[in-house]
Design an enzyme around this catalytic site. Structure first.
Site, PDB file in Angstrom:
ATOM      1  N   GLU A 242      65.750 -60.780  -3.979  1.00 10.05           N
ATOM      2  CA  GLU A 242      65.190 -61.328  -5.223  1.00 10.05           C
ATOM      3  C   GLU A 242      65.101 -62.832  -5.020  1.00 10.05           C
ATOM      4  OE1 GLU A 242      64.006 -59.798  -7.674  1.00 10.05           O
ATOM      5  OE2 GLU A 242      65.034 -57.904  -8.012  1.00 10.05           O
ATOM      6  N   CYS A 276      64.237 -68.431 -12.135  1.00  8.12           N
ATOM      7  CA  CYS A 276      63.285 -67.943 -11.133  1.00  8.12           C
ATOM      8  C   CYS A 276      61.964 -67.583 -11.794  1.00  8.12           C
ATOM      9  CB  CYS A 276      63.861 -66.742 -10.409  1.00  8.12           C
ATOM     10  SG  CYS A 276      64.374 -65.414 -11.505  1.00  8.12           S
TER      11      CYS A 276
END
Ligand code: NAD
Length: 524
Positions: A242, A276
């Site tokens: 990720e 993010c």
């Protein structure tokens, strides 16, 4: 062995990024201790798995009850260690984890149970197939500092409910949040060795990969992700990566400037831009460009920057001074290449070394770093476009592909554009909040990563899919076993016609030609 020495001497510090107060110092877990933690996890995992999903779910339910009860205490700890406003700690950490637990509690049993596999192939009709979901064993989790509680928690809960043991290596900046998570899980009934935390920097993370884990869930930056993928490849360790994002926001010509500018300001500055999924690049239809910029600047100037513990703080500090320098350098690069700084663009030294003013940039281009590299700070760079076609092209002109957002009054138009954007997630008329949708798979394409966490697909990543097939006629030799010959060949040609010929006459002839095969006994 060189790695052992490196790990043994390391120390990490949890400090309040708003005040500089040292919260706690830790000695790093040594490589030998990492191996010992793995051995304990491996020994404890079979019993955890054998308890069954329902009993594990009961423990998760207790974890949820306790987390809800202690929500303020834990949110305060997160704010002190990671800097985000207390209310954001409640919403993006505690609420996200409470709801993820709700998802695993409600759906864990259904999603993890065995599944029948009906056989379409006529030759295989006498067999019964099952998908069996088996835990990997020990899952390693390496997590970043920006969501220090919700990232290891959502990933860890998925691993646990599936019957795995877990060893987490949190970011060196946010060990306390991970230790708090472990404490809560243990109090709720997860055995100590089934969920463990090892402390330290990247070297300890590398040590965890070299230890005996069965799968790794890594969340962090692209450069580290690439190093990890290389280390994992050498022993074919399955990994979920990720990684970072450079999420585009597309404001179409029919968007409501008042609403969309609020969305942009929140999407770019939530967690001081250290998300993010935060809005990292904004593209606005030229007809709305100036009013949009004006609205964003006005709203950005109203934001209150300060210590996240103060109830009226909108934007907290960055995690450390190095991060401030990264942001500063990207903004300076943009400025030197002709970007206009409409507001912000400076440190806020009067608040402390880690504060940077929320910044709106206009007239940026794709030649500037601010539109190419992940900035991970409170900067909203805005660029105009003339057509939807151009907007999609600009959105896709990136090495990253984590998430994106499209803003329009016309949902169908927004969804059509969403389908053309290269990203793991595209939201229409919101940004970032997909992380709080526990059913939604989370993960990227291109350099933003591999694999998914969260929801059904995240749970599937925590199990090995085993296929078990058993023949209902164990006393019968199968017709396809040896003893080939002309008759059998003709029968098989007929059998293929029976199943796949496009005209019914040929199918019928195939049925007749193949009929004899059912009486055939294997000759060998
Ligand atoms: P980072 O890559 O510096 O560190 C992440 C973790 O990896 C830390 O625990 C660190 O100690 C560890 N690490 C560093 N080097 C290592 C190595 N060689 N081997 C093993 N472990 C190592 O990232 P960060 O600064 O902590 O976090 C910010 C980054 O994380 C941003 O790029 C952000 O976009 C990304 N992120 C992605 C997601 C997502 O879900 N896609 C979520 C949050 C953050």
């Amino acid at each position: 062995m060189a790695t052992d020495v490196q790990i043994a001497v390391c120390k990490v510090v949890s400090a309040n990024p708003a005040t500089g107060e040292i919260l706690r110092e830790f000695e790093c877990t040594t490589q030998a201790q990492v191996h010992a933690a793995l051995a304990r996890a491996r020994a404890a995992q079979p019993d955890w798995n054998e308890r069954g999903v329902r009993k594990r779910i009961a423990i998760l339910r207790e974890f949820q009850r306790m987390l809800h009860e202690k929500k303020s205490e834990i949110a305060r700890l997160i704010t002190r260690e990671a800097g985000k406003p207390y209310v954001e700690a409640l919403l993006t950490e505690i609420l996200v984890v409470l709801d993820a637990t709700r998802f695993y509690v409600d759906n864990g049993y259904r999603l993890l149970r065995e599944e029948r596999v009906p056989h379409g192939n006529l030759a295989m009709k006498a067999k019964a197939g099952r998908i069996v979901r088996e835990p990997y064993g020990v899952i390693g989790i390496i997590s970043p500092w920006n969501y220090p509680f919700s990232i290891p928690a959502t990933e860890g809960l998925a691993a646990l409910v599936a019957g795995n043991a877990v060893v987490v290596k949190p970011s060196e900046f946010t060990s306390l949040a991970a230790l708090e998570l472990a404490w809560l899980l243990h109090e709720a009934g997860v055995p100590k060795h089934v969920f463990q935390v090892v402390i330290g920097d990247g070297a300890v993370g590398a040590g965890l990969i070299n230890a005996d884990i069965d799968k790794l869930v890594f969340t962090g930056s692209v450069p580290t992700g690439k190093r990890i993928a290389q280390a994992a490849a050498s022993r074919l360790l399955p990994v979920i990566l990720e990684l970072g994002g450079k999420d585009p926001m597309l404001v179409l010509n029919d968007a409501d400037v008042e609403v969309v500018s609020s969305g942009a300001v929140w999407g770019a500055f939530v967690n001081a831009g250290q998300a993010c999924l935060s809005v990292e690049r904004c593209y606005v239809h030229r007809s709305l460009y100036e009013p949009f910029l004006e609205a964003c600047v006005g709203k950005t100037r109203q934001l209150r920057v300060g210590d996240g513990m103060a109830a009226d703080t909108d934007v907290g500090p960055l995690i450390h001074e190095r991060q401030v320098r990264n942001v500063e350098s990207d903004v300076e690069d943009a400025r030197s290449h002709g970007a206009r700084v409409l507001t912000g663009g400076t440190r806020l030294m009067e608040l402390g070394p880690n504060f940077y003013a929320p910044t709106v940039l206009a007239d940026v281009t794709h030649e500037m770093r601010i539109m190419r590299d992940e900035t991970f700070g409170p900067v909203l760079p805005v660029m105009p476009f003339d057509s939807d076609e151009e907007a999609v092209r600009l959105a896709n002109d990136s090495e990253y592909g984590l998430a994106a957002s499209v803003w329009t009054r016309d949902r169908a138009r927004g969804e059509a554009i969403a389908r053309r954007i290269q990203a793991g997630t595209v939201m229409v008329n919101d940004a970032v909040s997909c992380f709080g949708i526990s059913e939604a798979p989370h993960g990227g394409v291109k350099a933003s990563g591999v694999g998914r966490t969260h929801g059904r697909f995240g749970l599937d990543e925590m199990v090995r899919i085993k296929y078990v097939d058993s023949d209902r006629l164990p006393g019968v030799k199968k017709v396809w076993w040896y003893g080939y010959g002309q008759a059998f060949t003709r029968q098989m040609e007929g059998f293929l016609d029976l199943q796949f010929a496009r005209n019914w006459g040929q199918r019928l002839r195939g049925a007749l030609r193949s009929a004899g095969v059912y009486a055939r006994k294997g000759k060998v």
